[in-house]
Design an enzyme around this catalytic site. Sequence first.
Site, mmCIF file in Angstrom:
data_model
loop_
_atom_site.group_PDB
_atom_site.id
_atom_site.type_symbol
_atom_site.label_atom_id
_atom_site.label_comp_id
_atom_site.label_asym_id
_atom_site.label_seq_id
_atom_site.Cartn_x
_atom_site.Cartn_y
_atom_site.Cartn_z
ATOM 1 C CD GLU B 130 -8.798 -29.848 24.860
ATOM 2 O OE1 GLU B 130 -8.279 -30.799 25.483
ATOM 3 O OE2 GLU B 130 -9.070 -29.890 23.657
ATOM 4 C CD GLU B 133 -10.162 -23.414 23.656
ATOM 5 O OE1 GLU B 133 -9.250 -24.261 23.749
ATOM 6 O OE2 GLU B 133 -10.726 -23.126 22.590
ATOM 7 C CB CYS B 150 -5.874 -34.462 21.473
ATOM 8 S SG CYS B 150 -6.483 -33.578 22.873
ATOM 9 C CB SER B 170 -10.180 -27.155 21.791
ATOM 10 O OG SER B 170 -9.010 -26.700 22.402
ATOM 11 C CE LYS B 209 -1.018 -37.183 17.975
ATOM 12 N NZ LYS B 209 -1.518 -35.877 18.409
ATOM 13 C CD GLU B 212 -0.925 -32.926 15.532
ATOM 14 O OE1 GLU B 212 -0.362 -33.887 16.079
ATOM 15 O OE2 GLU B 212 -1.811 -32.256 16.075
ATOM 16 C CD GLU B 217 -2.572 -25.190 10.364
ATOM 17 O OE1 GLU B 217 -1.721 -26.079 10.092
ATOM 18 O OE2 GLU B 217 -3.672 -25.121 9.799
ATOM 19 C CB CYS B 354 -4.179 -43.114 21.606
ATOM 20 S SG CYS B 354 -4.698 -41.426 21.323
#
Lengths: 138, 432
Positions: B130, B133, B150, B170, B209, B212, B217, B354
């Site tokens: 990141e 990037e 994230c 990102s 999560k 996710e 993807e 988190c």
Amino acid sequence: MVKISFDRDLCLGCKTCELACAAAHSRVNSIIGAIKENKISRIRIKKVSGKIKLEQCKLCQNPKCIDSCPTKSLSKEENGTVKVNYLTCTGCGLCKEACPFGAIVLGPFPTLCDRCAESDEPLCARACPTKALKVKAV
Amino acid sequence: MQVVNIDEQNCKGCTLCSQVCKVNACTGEPLIPHFIDTKKCVNCGQCVVTCPARAAKDINCIEEVQKAVEDKNTITVVQGAPAVRVTLGEEFGMDSGSIVPGRMAAALRKLGFDRVYDTCFAADLTIMEEGHELLKRVKDGGTFPMFTSCCPAWVLYMEKNYPDLLGYLSTCKSPQQMFGAVVKSYIAKKEGINPARIYMVSVMPCTAKKYEITRPEMICDGYKNVDAVLTTRDLAELLRKKHIDISQLVEEDFDTPFGEYTGAGVIFGATGGVMEAALRTACEVLDGKPLKKLSFYDVRGISSFREAEVEAGGIKLKVAVVHGLEKIKPLLDSLRGGRLNYHFIEVMTCPEGCIGGGGQPNIPKKSVRDKVIKERMKSIYYYELGLAKRKSNDNPQIKLIYEDFLGKPLGEMSHHLLHTTYGSASTLDGKK
Ligand code: SF4
Ligand code: SF4
């Protein structure tokens, strides 16, 4: 006699009990009914000097409210709850002042917790998500 | 996939959940069972940690994990997220903010996992990708601001509400997914294991999560990056089931190579952490010499919007940190309407990041929650100070994996494994 115990540490202050109480005492048993009919809840969760406090009729042995009533409109039922005679009550509010627990609110007559005598369980206790209010038979 | 649901039988209608849901997905009349509007829900689980009646729940896969661990043919690999190390102890009666990574490693090994790794390593890896990037966008004049990716609930929020702005995200996968991708390729190759035999479990502070890992993807070379997610609560439940009390365990280390991590990876657990970690690496690269000051106090704290300006190598970087989705909306709206004058923005869905995640131990009481969160945050930064290395680019294993396998940040290999593009959720919803 049915008493209700209150666990301050479990109480979240979400006031679900108050809503359930007002709804239960409305004619159509709903919050909308309670709003339309201007129902006052007979149980209140308050914050007094940083601490959560419960205001609800404690079903005293010798209720001060009954003693203080000039027109003798309050009487004790068999199940321990205090009943109001709406025909003679003048709404003077002396009972409210006499109650050491702040349990009485005028609206316009005194409203006192009746432990939901008509249903099988006090609805405030049933609605409480954390079981901070518990029904105790004494 | 919908992860969070409300059990109507148990719901008392206390409305607490609808008060914490910032996308208005969780609604209902007082005293009447609440429901979740799955079109709006981002699976953040804030309703779950708040619900005092345990009516709002996330689906769990404790049994599948148990089965996989018992199966002799699968190699079970587990990773533990940064934020879990300061919360897991609470489930076992330890003080809030107790720091328990060593005990967590010991407990996971006791449960029977074959490899016990730490997501902080992948957080370091995320920072490398990141950070570079960001540097690439600075050099080549790319689209600004760049948003962190994230937080899966935040990505889903973008897809559902601002699909036109997805290009600003990102392209990095989250640390959880990067970890899975690396284990199923690098470790599989290095140790000669068939990736099909690897069962990747992650211990996360987060319910999103769980959503996710099911995204299309997140499948690489035919394998799901991560196979199962346990939240902090799930892990505690599993441990209790097996009669393992972590407060009684002796601390152990994580397995190498992916048990090694730096302070930068650890602070991912708190709001502002990703930003601070990224700044450490990006500023060092821009300056071309070792950083003098490692702590960026401007991006720390608990106010829900913070901004800072950092100068490095003659370039002024303007950055911002947001936690809680209600605060990002005005920023996105002004971005839609024209420009937003930032280079990099960190967004976390859960309040305080988190450590306040939807998979953490339940705390319905707001006043208690505030106190507990403060302790957790203190612990995270305290723990980080004690680590020998505090910049992701100093992690020797990170250096090694780039030399050995990935090549260079943003290179061909890392592009294949660690980056992705988002947008499938919105198209999926459209098709339904
Ligand atoms: S917090 Fe729990 S009990 Fe209260 S309304 Fe929401 S789901 Fe129902
Ligand atoms: S999971 Fe999050 S977005 Fe979904 S209903 Fe609960 S609080 Fe709202």
